[in-house]
Scaffold this motif. Structure first.
Motif, PDB file in Angstrom:
ATOM      1  N   VAL A   1      35.633  30.314  56.871  1.00  0.00           N
ATOM      2  CA  VAL A   1      35.329  30.788  55.522  1.00  0.00           C
ATOM      3  C   VAL A   1      36.381  31.786  55.047  1.00  0.00           C
ATOM      4  O   VAL A   1      37.109  32.401  55.841  1.00  0.00           O
ATOM      5  CB  VAL A   1      33.922  31.421  55.454  1.00  0.00           C
ATOM      6  CG1 VAL A   1      32.879  30.432  55.958  1.00  0.00           C
ATOM      7  CG2 VAL A   1      33.849  32.706  56.257  1.00  0.00           C
ATOM      8  N   LEU A   2      36.420  31.933  53.724  1.00  0.00           N
ATOM      9  CA  LEU A   2      37.348  32.861  53.073  1.00  0.00           C
ATOM     10  C   LEU A   2      36.542  33.928  52.351  1.00  0.00           C
ATOM     11  O   LEU A   2      35.636  33.615  51.566  1.00  0.00           O
ATOM     12  CB  LEU A   2      38.234  32.107  52.068  1.00  0.00           C
ATOM     13  CG  LEU A   2      39.131  32.955  51.157  1.00  0.00           C
ATOM     14  CD1 LEU A   2      40.181  33.714  51.972  1.00  0.00           C
ATOM     15  CD2 LEU A   2      39.803  32.071  50.102  1.00  0.00           C
ATOM     16  N   ILE A   3      36.874  35.198  52.604  1.00  0.00           N
ATOM     17  CA  ILE A   3      36.239  36.324  51.928  1.00  0.00           C
ATOM     18  C   ILE A   3      37.309  37.062  51.137  1.00  0.00           C
ATOM     19  O   ILE A   3      38.311  37.511  51.701  1.00  0.00           O
ATOM     20  CB  ILE A   3      35.569  37.284  52.928  1.00  0.00           C
ATOM     21  CG1 ILE A   3      34.423  36.574  53.656  1.00  0.00           C
ATOM     22  CG2 ILE A   3      35.059  38.547  52.222  1.00  0.00           C
ATOM     23  CD1 ILE A   3      33.825  37.381  54.797  1.00  0.00           C
ATOM     24  N   ILE A   4      37.106  37.157  49.827  1.00  0.00           N
ATOM     25  CA  ILE A   4      38.029  37.884  48.951  1.00  0.00           C
ATOM     26  C   ILE A   4      37.289  39.113  48.435  1.00  0.00           C
ATOM     27  O   ILE A   4      36.301  38.989  47.711  1.00  0.00           O
ATOM     28  CB  ILE A   4      38.499  37.008  47.774  1.00  0.00           C
ATOM     29  CG1 ILE A   4      39.160  35.730  48.297  1.00  0.00           C
ATOM     30  CG2 ILE A   4      39.458  37.780  46.880  1.00  0.00           C
ATOM     31  CD1 ILE A   4      39.569  34.755  47.207  1.00  0.00           C
ATOM     32  N   SER A   5      37.757  40.286  48.817  1.00  0.00           N
ATOM     33  CA  SER A   5      37.016  41.512  48.522  1.00  0.00           C
ATOM     34  C   SER A   5      37.703  42.320  47.420  1.00  0.00           C
ATOM     35  O   SER A   5      38.902  42.160  47.165  1.00  0.00           O
ATOM     36  CB  SER A   5      36.860  42.357  49.785  1.00  0.00           C
ATOM     37  OG  SER A   5      38.123  42.734  50.301  1.00  0.00           O
ATOM     38  N   PRO A   6      36.962  43.205  46.754  1.00  0.00           N
ATOM     39  CA  PRO A   6      37.485  43.967  45.620  1.00  0.00           C
ATOM     40  C   PRO A   6      38.031  45.322  46.045  1.00  0.00           C
ATOM     41  O   PRO A   6      38.000  45.695  47.223  1.00  0.00           O
ATOM     42  CB  PRO A   6      36.245  44.132  44.740  1.00  0.00           C
ATOM     43  CG  PRO A   6      35.146  44.291  45.737  1.00  0.00           C
ATOM     44  CD  PRO A   6      35.507  43.419  46.917  1.00  0.00           C
ATOM     45  N   TRP A   7      38.481  46.079  45.048  1.00  0.00           N
ATOM     46  CA  TRP A   7      39.115  47.360  45.314  1.00  0.00           C
ATOM     47  C   TRP A   7      38.174  48.553  45.189  1.00  0.00           C
ATOM     48  O   TRP A   7      38.449  49.625  45.707  1.00  0.00           O
ATOM     49  CB  TRP A   7      40.280  47.583  44.334  1.00  0.00           C
ATOM     50  CG  TRP A   7      39.886  47.437  42.887  1.00  0.00           C
ATOM     51  CD1 TRP A   7      40.022  46.326  42.113  1.00  0.00           C
ATOM     52  CD2 TRP A   7      39.275  48.430  42.044  1.00  0.00           C
ATOM     53  NE1 TRP A   7      39.536  46.543  40.848  1.00  0.00           N
ATOM     54  CE2 TRP A   7      39.070  47.842  40.775  1.00  0.00           C
ATOM     55  CE3 TRP A   7      38.886  49.749  42.233  1.00  0.00           C
ATOM     56  CZ2 TRP A   7      38.491  48.520  39.717  1.00  0.00           C
ATOM     57  CZ3 TRP A   7      38.300  50.440  41.180  1.00  0.00           C
ATOM     58  CH2 TRP A   7      38.112  49.844  39.938  1.00  0.00           C
ATOM     59  N   ASN A   8      37.042  48.415  44.512  1.00  0.00           N
ATOM     60  CA  ASN A   8      36.270  49.611  44.146  1.00  0.00           C
ATOM     61  C   ASN A   8      35.508  50.229  45.315  1.00  0.00           C
ATOM     62  O   ASN A   8      35.440  51.444  45.449  1.00  0.00           O
ATOM     63  CB  ASN A   8      35.322  49.300  42.986  1.00  0.00           C
ATOM     64  CG  ASN A   8      34.347  48.185  43.295  1.00  0.00           C
ATOM     65  OD1 ASN A   8      34.674  47.232  44.002  1.00  0.00           O
ATOM     66  ND2 ASN A   8      33.143  48.289  42.775  1.00  0.00           N
ATOM     67  N   PHE A   9      34.909  49.394  46.167  1.00  0.00           N
ATOM     68  CA  PHE A   9      34.310  49.853  47.423  1.00  0.00           C
ATOM     69  C   PHE A   9      34.859  48.949  48.518  1.00  0.00           C
ATOM     70  O   PHE A   9      34.147  48.124  49.087  1.00  0.00           O
ATOM     71  CB  PHE A   9      32.774  49.790  47.347  1.00  0.00           C
ATOM     72  CG  PHE A   9      32.169  50.917  46.578  1.00  0.00           C
ATOM     73  CD1 PHE A   9      31.649  52.029  47.223  1.00  0.00           C
ATOM     74  CD2 PHE A   9      32.141  50.897  45.193  1.00  0.00           C
ATOM     75  CE1 PHE A   9      31.103  53.092  46.511  1.00  0.00           C
ATOM     76  CE2 PHE A   9      31.600  51.934  44.468  1.00  0.00           C
ATOM     77  CZ  PHE A   9      31.073  53.050  45.127  1.00  0.00           C
ATOM     78  N   PRO A  10      36.148  49.089  48.820  1.00  0.00           N
ATOM     79  CA  PRO A  10      36.828  48.062  49.634  1.00  0.00           C
ATOM     80  C   PRO A  10      36.339  47.980  51.068  1.00  0.00           C
ATOM     81  O   PRO A  10      36.377  46.905  51.666  1.00  0.00           O
ATOM     82  CB  PRO A  10      38.295  48.476  49.563  1.00  0.00           C
ATOM     83  CG  PRO A  10      38.266  49.928  49.217  1.00  0.00           C
ATOM     84  CD  PRO A  10      37.062  50.133  48.368  1.00  0.00           C
ATOM     85  N   MET A  11      35.893  49.102  51.632  1.00  0.00           N
ATOM     86  CA  MET A  11      35.390  49.045  53.011  1.00  0.00           C
ATOM     87  C   MET A  11      34.062  48.297  53.049  1.00  0.00           C
ATOM     88  O   MET A  11      33.906  47.313  53.781  1.00  0.00           O
ATOM     89  CB  MET A  11      35.215  50.472  53.547  1.00  0.00           C
ATOM     90  CG  MET A  11      34.715  50.536  54.990  1.00  0.00           C
ATOM     91  SD  MET A  11      35.991  49.992  56.141  1.00  0.00           S
ATOM     92  CE  MET A  11      35.082  49.984  57.681  1.00  0.00           C
ATOM     93  N   MET A  12      33.119  48.743  52.267  1.00  0.00           N
ATOM     94  CA  MET A  12      31.786  48.130  52.282  1.00  0.00           C
ATOM     95  C   MET A  12      31.834  46.676  51.835  1.00  0.00           C
ATOM     96  O   MET A  12      31.225  45.801  52.461  1.00  0.00           O
ATOM     97  CB  MET A  12      30.833  48.919  51.389  1.00  0.00           C
ATOM     98  CG  MET A  12      29.430  48.340  51.324  1.00  0.00           C
ATOM     99  SD  MET A  12      28.298  49.341  50.361  1.00  0.00           S
ATOM    100  CE  MET A  12      28.997  49.179  48.712  1.00  0.00           C
ATOM    101  N   LEU A  13      32.570  46.388  50.765  1.00  0.00           N
ATOM    102  CA  LEU A  13      32.545  45.050  50.184  1.00  0.00           C
ATOM    103  C   LEU A  13      33.486  44.080  50.888  1.00  0.00           C
ATOM    104  O   LEU A  13      33.495  42.891  50.563  1.00  0.00           O
ATOM    105  CB  LEU A  13      32.854  45.128  48.688  1.00  0.00           C
ATOM    106  CG  LEU A  13      31.800  45.907  47.890  1.00  0.00           C
ATOM    107  CD1 LEU A  13      32.173  45.957  46.412  1.00  0.00           C
ATOM    108  CD2 LEU A  13      30.414  45.312  48.068  1.00  0.00           C
TER     109      LEU A  13
END
Length: 484
Positions: free
Chosen positions: A111-123
């Motif tokens: 799978v591929l997970i693309i995460s954001p910048w605002n809560f980068p650790m949690m998200l």
């Protein structure tokens, strides 16, 4: 450091690992989850420093809202995993029980997970936790808008997690484009609707299932009968997190017209209590992530027709922007065009609670609706979640499913719900040899007697299921079955 040319090779290596069966072991998955918790704990200083450099995030906010969540959810997932993976045996009618109907819990794959910048650790690690628990292999693509943190992940993740199963790939548009050209067994994206449409289009070429967590304009409705001072305090607390750069931040407030000024005074009071010297230089208030986002926010403020009642100071060089509260905002205003995702809070006056509900229902479905009210409005509105008499605190309840609806995204996450996202329910039956005598009727050619048996069986099922009060109803239904 990954390059565009190496991305397909990394994906292929992870797929080979998955097919080797390595990730199928429950103890192995639990070990990886414990390692994830160890990483968050052991590397907390480096992580806090990276997020301070990239986002100006207060250390206490990172510890409480990001690292703490990652550790708690990784440990809970490891503890509960043996129960989650158990096969299920659904209740079936007696004559099907010998078939042993079973639902197995199978990992989806790579799978591929693309995460954001605002809560980068949690998200980043919230979905990764579920993917590990499910037994998937993963490429994690963190945001390029937090370069210090993203580079740190590429360095520390291989020290704790098995690099044969989990890899971090950094980059910008070319690297992301290459990732999206490949086939995945699931894509998990957290971000905005514009990028989500691009990702969904790429996924559709391979019929890849997706999870989208997209945010949106999360409104606050305040009933005039509610304690306005308490509502203001709780709303302000939620809005100040990460300078409003969180998908579930209160986006705008709907309050009855005769309570608007009271609400404004309460906001001013609590803002002064939170930031006695203002938020511009406060270590408890974050920075805007980039120059483009800073300009977007200031442009929205420059075009509003509302009245600024708490005008925050700005420092463009440092991308610092204090909270600005605007009252008398009407439909069609610049502040209602898009998700604000920053320290701006519009107040929209309405004449009644019904008008507030209608205002919300006329807009795209929000990720969350905040309602400061003792009245029942769940059935009258549509949103991913609904929170009564507080803001953001729903994120602390890991046992609740977190999801959007419509424009705010789809599919679920948090603890078991994230595990379920990356898990295929694999149905199975095992037909015993002894059942053959009862199966004779199904084989070709179908004799007239066999057809009668099939119809008779269907009639018995209808009668036992519906038990109609009037005989002619049963006659009508069975006649239709006979025609079929």
């Amino acid at each position: 450091m990954s390059t565009i040319a190496t991305i397909p090779k990394i994906r292929d290596a992870l797929r080979a690992t998955f097919h080797s069966g390595l990730t199928h072991s429950i103890p192995w998955r639990q070990h990886q989850l414990y390692q994830l918790a160890h990483m968050a704990q052991n590397e907390r200083e480096l992580i806090c420093n990276a997020l301070q450099k990239d986002l100006g995030k207060p250390k206490t906010e990172v510890l409480a809202n990001e690292l703490g969540s990652v550790i708690k959810r990784a440990l809970k997932s490891a503890e509960r995993l043996p129960e989650w993976v158990k096969a299920e045996h659904p209740e079936v009618i007696d004559w099907q029980k010998p078939w042993n109907p079973t639902i197995y819990k199978a990992p989806k794959g790579t799978v591929l997970i693309i995460s954001p910048w605002n809560f980068p650790m949690m998200l980043s690690f919230q979905p990764l936790t579920g993917a590990i628990a499910a037994g998937c292999t993963v490429i994690l693509k963190p945001s390029e808008l937090v370069p210090t943190f993203s580079q740190l992940l590429e360095e520390i993740v291989p020290k704790y997690l098995d690099p044969n199963a989990y890899r971090v790939v950094n980059g910008v548009i070319p690297e992301t484009t290459k990732l999206l050209e490949l086939q995945w067994d699931h894509i998990f994206y957290t971000g905005n609707g514009k990028v989500a449409r691009i990702i969904a289009s790429a996924a559709a070429k391979h019929l890849t299932p997706m999870t989208l967590e997209l945010g949106g304009k999360s409104p606050v409705i305040i009933d005039s009968a509610y304690n306005i001072d308490l509502a203001a305090k709780r709303i302000l607390w939620g809005k100040c997190h990460n300078a409003g750069q969180i998908c579930v931040a209160p986006d705008y407030v709907l309050v009855q017209r005769d309570k608007q000024d009271e609400l404004v005074k309460a906001f001013q009071k609590h803002y002064n209590a939170f930031f006695s010297k203002g938020a511009l230089d406060s270590p408890s208030f974050g920075s805007i992530v980039s120059d483009s986002h800073y300009k977007r926010l200031t442009s929205l403020l420059s075009r509003t027709k509302g009245e600024m009642v708490l005008k925050g100071r700005a420092d463009a060089a440092r991308k610092r922007l204090e909270l600005t509260i605007v009252k008398n905002v009407a439909g069609g205003d610049s502040l209602l065009e898009e998700e604000l995702f920053g320290p701006i809070l519009p107040i929209v006056p309405v004449d009644s609670l019904d008008q507030a509900v209608n205002f919300v229902n006329a807009s795209s479905h929000p990720l969350v609706l905040y309602a400061f009210s003792d009245n029942e409005i769940v059935s009258e509105t549509h949103s991913g979640g609904i929170v009564f008499n507080d803001t953001l605190q729903q994120l602390a309840v890991s046992e609740l499913p977190f999801t959007g609806v419509g424009e705010s995204g789809y599919r679920y996450q948090f603890i078991k719900y994230t595990y379920d996202t990356f898990t295929q329910l694999r149905s199975s039956i095992d037909m015993p040899k002894e059942a053959e005598a009862n199966l004779v009727v199904r084989y070709l050619p179908h004799s007239e007697e066999a057809v009668k048996v099939i119809i008779s069986h269907a009639m018995i099922m209808v009668h036992s299921k519906y038990r109609p009060h009037h005989p002619h109803v049963l006659h009508h239904r069975t006649r239709r079955l006979a025609l079929l």
